[in-house]
Design a protein around this motif. Structure first.
Motif: not given
Length: 1420
Positions: A692-720
């Motif tokens: 629980q601690d590990l998953v919470t920290r992982c998700l908190a890390y993502i929340k901290y670094h991705f604050t901008g808004r991106i439109e939902p899309t039907l296209e999967r991003p390229e791996p690169r």
């Protein structure tokens, strides 16, 4: 052969280029061979075998200066332009530059000319001399360096010979390489650290050469490949030269870090160029191969990426996971290895307990097999299974790793490639399972090993398999099966002893303490000797100390290592002695001492250990630093918290190891101790809390670094694109790939979906759409689609729990829908597309592009679902189409567009399919108006739409604005179409019918008369048969109208006039004959028999003239003539013709092999005619002739009665007529046989609820009744009643029909049981069923009444029973209900009701038969 190698330290450089090589038997001079053979005594070979394959490059990424091979074999340059260096100057320029550098920078410290004159022979002589002078112990570091240098030099010789004719100064470059290697070796054993790193890299680079040389015939296939071969040569030359210059310039100094800084980019360049050669070779083989697979054709990179782990950290670990080995160890195993290679055994089990050195031994085995073993070379592939690599411990990934290595060793093996493509294609299907794919891959592996080359498979750590001993045994059995089948393949398995003995025979070796006594001695001695408090002691004292420790640790290297770590912490000579006396007694105690130094819970060391225990794979230093910097309590990110490397060493001590910047728990024994004991001590480390601690920290890390808004899309991003983010944010990739695994292992997860996320988890859960998109890319490439969709479903469930409707929830829904669509599970895909469209309307807007795309995707997925009534699917389809239409209209401000029209057409079709014609008509009308506006009223597009509008109107029933639509269709047709146009005719007739239904007869007549005048005028101008046929059609409509409204004289007058108009017109086609026949039939109906006969004679004349007397229409006309002639008593000359047709038909039936529809129609008409004439024998004869062909089993009566495959309805009709004719001829047995066979065949071949079954039973019962066989009749009825009750239920209409039939039969014939008529029971059963309420009463009774009185009235209205019987049944039923409910029964009512019933009954007894009389007596 991979374009990029993951490196984070110098130690990883030692392992770079870790792909297997293959022995090369040719291309060496005789002298070289002699020198090589002479060196065999020292373990030197001219062409060492290959080692384990490396892992492929990261998905979707490629270094900047790479070249990608296209499928046609061409090489596409991305940054390194081929024009920069010509074919001639590739090697010349580099060789000259090296010579110039040597002359300017090394001439003062060595004789440069000696470098240029060095040959392979002189270099090998130098190594042999050095061995004689120094006599290095076998297995020592210097021995290893000399072996690697020797093999590198020999492979350079092979490569130089292969490319000699392609590049100038090829030989000079080889001389420089050999001379440089000699200069490096002259640095001596005291610089073994530098030389081991240098020659380790050079040796592993040289392992690629034999693989290239297998395809040396293709080196000149194109200019690009030759260019890349030159680059590879240049890279090896420059690495050797740069290292030589650097080490000699610094007065034979330098460090491993210097080597990394100096050669890192050049090593990468070597593997990039070598990768392009590999791709070009594959492209050439695939282009020119005659082998073709059965599945899709994939790019070779796609297959390699699929076989490899997708996590780059896993790739680094697997590529560089070679255990560090102490000098002089493992050499004892060589004799066992040689004996096994020469034996008949296929499998070698090396069994040992935890910590006995199996992994180190496995590394040594692989290294040893890279050189000839007993003068024989082997290919080798290997897999190491580690407890902390959870995903890679699955058997599915193990077989993939084995195949990846074989594929790398065999560029151009198209058969292997095709088989892998087939399995890869299968992995994307909806029925693909991991177990099924794994089984397919084992088969591919077995096939790939069916070569003449000798192969070793080395498997270490089977006891760590995910799935326990069951998976262990399955893998072991698979390996044994392959090795037994493929005699050129041998396998070595190193594992802990299983709980149950092995079932398969194999060579066996158990690693006991005495087996590894010398290895343990060297391990402890060398581990302590570098520590001065030990090193300064006398040799005999040191040896005595080491021997005591060897005996104490009992063959456990982990125990020994922990003791060494403890002893080295002593601060003084006496402290060392005290530590030696107080050393731990057991491994458990040794681990416990180290753990006891950890800090209190929730501190640095315990957090790191808890994360390493919970992690899906070992964590990197940067990942651990990100976790420590992420403060989940404050939702803040503290930058640059510590020097993480030093801190981990200081805080976690000997419990962890750091290699290549990857932190791992030192050994599985320590891992097990921490899992089993740490949470029982003061630290209270619970694994679920860690998760629980590990998953919470992982998700908190993502929340901290991705604050901008991106439109939902039907296209999967390229791996690169995703990898760019991963490189920028170090913890991001781990968090995205594995957060669901940690959530599933935490106490927040619920197996039934009722997850319980903590408040902290809910608060820190990232709501970024980018997070979902990264999940999509990672999971789709990391797992099978079936596995990926399960992970997406879990992620969606969590998101819905923590944030309800949100853009990220929308993106999850879209991802799941698309994945299901890829799997061709369209029902599930449509479900999630629909949910996504509903959420999209809320979060991104009803008219957004995403919303309409989702609605469109839903409709695409449901396109194959046929709907015939309004249900959930039709409602959703309707909603989605309307949504798209409204969005289109909003986007174009209400303007008409082609897209809007298309969607409205789809909506109209939907309404037609679900039989809501009124709505379909309304939409079709809208479509017409839109087309008229967009294309014009007379355009073909508009006219096509009008056709659909017209058809919809013809199919419909009344609905809202129905009359308006009919009138609109009429006006449109009148304005835009000719009077003869079928669509205008239909529109006119529809309007005419509407007026007639509305009782507006004057308006209806005006419409039809006006139209008749117009079409008559048109026929005058355009007199064609088709036009006159349509004119007659309108006339017949008007005639029938007049007839319906009692204006027969006018109708007769019109018909006479029509016939007089066409009487003298020649009949030239069957179609015109049929048209005139319609006139004649109307004349007959109006009793104008003489005129009708005249018309029929005219038509008959055409059939006689054209010799079509046997035509269906001709026979019909002949029968009409016969009937009318008899009726008006005139001579019927055509009867003779009918007889001829009759005989001709019989002959045709008996001689043909297939019965046509026209033949059946003819027989029906003739049999009907003969039956009406009471010519029973002729009717039987023609029915019999047809049925023998159509329904052969009916005539023979053999086997189980069954219906014919074709025309079964017509066959039943003819059979029933034949049976009736047999009855009239008093052929009772034949009649009974036919009736019974038809009934049984219908019952066997149709659903019990089919009306045909009931009708067949009814006719059989009536037949038995007619011949007074009442018991048989009752038996058939009861049998069918039982079937109806069991299948259809008591209230089904057919159940009631059979009860009526049986009741009437019993009542009519007064069939009794004792004093009571059986009919009473059947009628009472009907009444009881009616009172319970049924869905559909038989023959027009459509609703359930309220109360008994209503039921009585319904029964009377059916006309089946006299009113008195119904009154009697009603009273009986009421009385029984009162008794059952305990009410007092007032007996005085009974005589009165009986009397009323009796009176009613007497009035119908004579018509109802003797059964009613019996009931009447019961009533009184």
């Amino acid at each position: 052969m991979f374009a990029s190698r993951d490196r984070g330290s110098v130690k990883s450089l030692k392992n770079a280029g870790d792909r297997p090589a293959t022995p090369q038997s040719n291309g060496v001079s005789t002298l070289v061979k002699q020198n090589t053979d002479a060196a065999h005594a020292n373990g030197v070979a001219s062409s060492p075998p290959k080692q384990t394959a490396a892992t492929p490059q990261p998905l979707g990424s490629r270094p900047a200066s790479t070249r990608v091979a296209s499928t046609n074999g061409a090489i596409i340059t991305t940054s390194t332009s081929l024009s920069e260096t010509s074919e001639v100057s590739i090697l010349v320029k580099s060789t000259d530059e090296v010579s110039s550098k040597y002359q300017s920078q090394l001439s003062s410290v060595l004789n440069v000319q000696d470098l240029y004159s060095e040959t392979l022979e002189s270099f090998l002589d130098f190594i042999a001399t050095d061995r004689l002078r120094r006599v290095p112990h076998q297995g020592s570091r210097w021995d290893k360096i000399l072996r690697m240098a020797e093999h590198f030099a020999i492979r350079i010789s092979h490569y130089e010979e292969a490319v000699r004719g392609m590049f100038s100064k090829s030989e000079e470059a080889a001389h420089i390489i050999w001379g440089s290697c000699r200069v490096l070796l002259q640095m001596g054993p005291h610089r073994s650290d530098l030389l081991e790193a240098t020659f380790g890299v050079l040796f592993k680079m040289s392992l690629e050469i034999p693989i290239l040389l297998r395809n040396r015939k293709l080196f000149a296939a194109n200019k690009e490949m030759k260019q890349e071969l030159g680059f590879v040569y240049v890279d090896m030359l420059l690495i050797v030269a740069d290292v030589t210059i650097h080490y000699n310039k610094t007065d034979r100094g330098g460090s491993e870090n210097d080597f990394h800084d100096l050669c890192g980019q050049r090593i990468d360049s070597f593997y990039r160029h070598q990768e392009q050669i590999y791709i070009a070779l594959w492209s050439y083989h695939l282009e020119h191969s005659t082998e073709r697979g059965t599945g899709i054709i994939c790019d070779i990179r796609t297959i390699r990426e699929w076989l490899a782990p997708k996590d780059p950290v896993l790739r680094r670990i697997l590529a560089n996971d070679e255990a560090s080995r102490t000098e002089y160890t493992c050499e004892w195993f060589e004799k066992h290895l040689i004996n096994f290679s020469k034996s008949q055994n296929d499998l070698f089990r090396v069994i040992g307990g935890s910590g006995c050195g199996k992994s180190v031994l496995a590394t040594w085995i692989v290294e040893r097999l890279q050189r000839p073993l007993g003068h024989k070379s082997f290919d080798v592939i290997s897999v190491k299974i580690a407890a902390d690599l959870k995903t890679e411990a699955r058997s599915f990934n193990i077989v993939k790793r084995l195949l990846a290595q074989i594929l790398e060793q065999n560029p151009g093996n198209v058969i292997l490639y095709n088989k892998l493509c087939d399995v890869f294609e299968k992995s994307g299907r909806n029925d693909a399972t991991t177990s099924g794919l794994e089984e397919d891959l084992w088969k591919v592996l077995d096939s790939a090993l069916s070569t003449d080359r000798d192969m070793f498979i080395v498997i270490d750590g089977l006891n760590h398999m995910a799935g326990g001993e069951t998976a262990f045994k399955r893998i072991y059995d698979k390996l044994h099966e392959i090795c037994t089948k493929r005699k050129s393949v041998k396998c070595i398995v190193l594992t802990q002893p299983p709980s149950k003995p092995f079932s398969q025979p194999a060579k066996y070796l158990s690693i006991e303490p005495k087996t590894i006594h010398e290895d343990m001695y060297q391990f402890i001695y060398q581990g302590l000797n570098s520590y001065h408090h030990f090193h300064d002691r006398k040799e005999d004292e040191k040896q005595s100390t080491v021997h005591r420790l060897v005996d104490h640790v009992k063959g456990n290297f982990i125990f020994a290592g922990l003791i060494i770590e403890s002893l080295r912490k002593a601060k003084s000579h006496s402290g060392f002695t005290e530590a030696l006396k107080a050393h731990p007694k057991t491994l458990h105690e040794a681990i416990e001492r180290h753990v006891s130094r950890l800090e209190v819970p929730k501190t640095y060391s315990s957090l790191i250990l808890s994360w390493l225990l919970a992690a899906e794979r070992p964590l990197t230093l940067s990942e651990l630093q990100c976790l420590l910097e992420t403060k989940i309590g404050t939702e803040k990110h503290a930058e640059n918290i510590h020097n993480i490397d030093d801190d981990i060493h200081a805080k976690c001590g000997s419990l962890v190891v750091i290699n290549d910047d990857i932190v791992r728990i030192r050994h599985v024994s320590i891992r097990h101790y921490l899992l089993d004991h740490l949470h029982h001590g003061s630290s209270r480390l619970h694994l679920q809390d860690c998760q629980q601690d590990l998953v919470t920290r992982c998700l908190a890390y993502i929340k901290y670094h991705f604050t901008g808004r991106i439109e939902p899309t039907l296209e999967r991003p390229e791996p690169r694109v995703v990898e760019k983010h991963f490189h920028k944010h170090h913890l991001l990739e781990y968090a995205v790939r594995y957060w669901t695994s940690h959530f599933r292992a935490s106490n927040m997860f619920d197996a039934h979906g009722a997850h319980k996320p903590s408040a902290e988890f809910t608060k820190l859960f990232p709501d970024s759409v980018a997070f979902v998109l990264m999940e999509w890319t990672c999971w789709d490439l990391q797992y099978t689609l079936t596995e990926a969709v399960e992970m997406h479903l879990l992620a969606l469930k969590v998101r819905k729990t923590v944030m309800k409707e949100h853009e990220s929830v929308l993106q999850s829904l879209m991802t799941i829908a698309i994945t299901y669509e890829k799997l061709s599970i369209f029902v599930e895909a449509s479900k999630y597309y629909y949910q996504a469209s509903k959420v999209a309307q809320t979060v991104v807007g009803r008219y957004s592009q995403v919303t309409t795309m989702l609605a469109s995707a839903y409709l695409k997925c449901t396109a194959s679902i046929t709907v015939t009534e309004r249900n959930e699917v039709s409602n959703c389809k309707e909603e989605m189409i309307i949504l798209i239409i409204s969005a289109e209209e909003h986007h174009y401000n209400g303007s008409v567009t082609k897209e809007t029209i298309s969607w409205k057409k789809m909506l109209a079709k939907l309404y037609k399919d679900i039989k809501e014609i009124a709505l379909a008509v309304a939409i079709q009308h809208e479509i017409y108006r839109a087309c008229a506006e967009l294309y014009g009223e007379s355009s073909s597009e508009t006219m096509d739409v009008y056709g659909g509008f017209n058809i919809a109107l013809s199919q419909g029933s009344k609905g809202q604005n129905w009359e308006e639509h009919i009138f609109a269709a009429f006006i449109i047709a009148e304005k835009t179409m000719e009077v003869i146009d079928r669509r205008r005719i239909d529109a006119t007739l529809r309007l005419f019918e509407m007026y007639e239904i509305q009782k507006n007869l004057a308006q209806a007549e005006e419409i039809i008369v006006t139209f008749l005048q117009k079409i008559t005028y048109f026929c005058l101008l355009h007199p064609t048969t088709e036009h006159h046929q349509r004119k007659i059609e309108i006339i017949m409509v008007y005639v029938r109208f007049l007839t319906r409204h009692s204006r027969k004289e006018e109708a007769k007058h019109i018909l006479r006039g029509v016939w007089s108009e066409y009487e003298h017109q020649e009949i030239t086609t069957v179609e015109w004959a049929v048209t005139l026949k319609i006139i004649a039939e109307e004349l007959k109906k109006l009793s104008l028999l003489t005129v009708a006969l005249s018309v029929f004679h005219s038509i008959w004349g055409y059939f006689k003239k054209t010799d079509k007397k046997s035509h269906v229409e001709g026979i019909s006309v002949a029968i009409y003539i016969a009937e009318i002639s008899q009726e008006i008593q005139v001579t019927f000359t055509e009867e003779v013709v009918l007889e001829e047709v009759y005989e001709l038909t019989i002959t045709q039936i008996t001689t043909t092999t297939k019965i046509e529809t026209s033949t059946i129609t003819t027989c029906e008409m003739l049999s009907t005619y003969f039956a009406n004439k009471e010519r029973w024998s002729d009717a039987v004869r023609i029915c019999d002739a047809v049925l023998k062909k159509l329904w052969g089993s009916l005539a023979t009566g053999q086997g189980t009665p069954s219906l014919p495959k074709d025309f079964y309805a017509e066959a039943i009709k003819l059979a029933t007529r034949q049976a009736y004719c047999h009855y009239e001829l008093r052929h009772i047995e034949k009649a009974e046989h036919v009736y019974m066979y038809v009934y049984q065949a219908s019952k066997n071949g149709l659903r019990i609820g089919d009306e045909t079954v009931f009708q067949a039973a009814k006719e059989l019962i009536e037949f038995y009744e007619s011949i007074s066989m009442l018991e048989k009749a009752l038996k058939i009825g009861k049998e069918l009643q039982g079937s109806y009750l069991a299948t259809l239920g008591v209230s089904h209409s057919l159940t009631l029909e059979i009860l009526y039939l049986l009741g009437n039969l019993c009542a009519k014939h007064n069939i009794r049981e004792g004093e009571f008529c059986r009919a009473e029971w059947y009628y009472l059963e009907i009444y009881t069923n009616l009172d319970k309420g049924i869905r559909r009463l038989p023959q027009g009774c459509h609703r359930r009444g309220n109360g008994v009185d209503s039921l009585v009235q319904e029964g009377i209205s059916l006309g089946r029973l006299p009113k008195g019987v119904w009154l009697y049944l009603a009273y009986r039923h009421q009385a029984w209900q009162r008794v059952c409910h305990g009410s007092r029964f007032r007996g005085q009512c009974l005589p009165q009701l009986y009397f009323r019933a009796g009176e009613e009954n007497q009035r119908t007894v004579s018509s109802a038969g003797p059964g009613i009389s019996g009931i009447s007596r019961c009533l009184h």
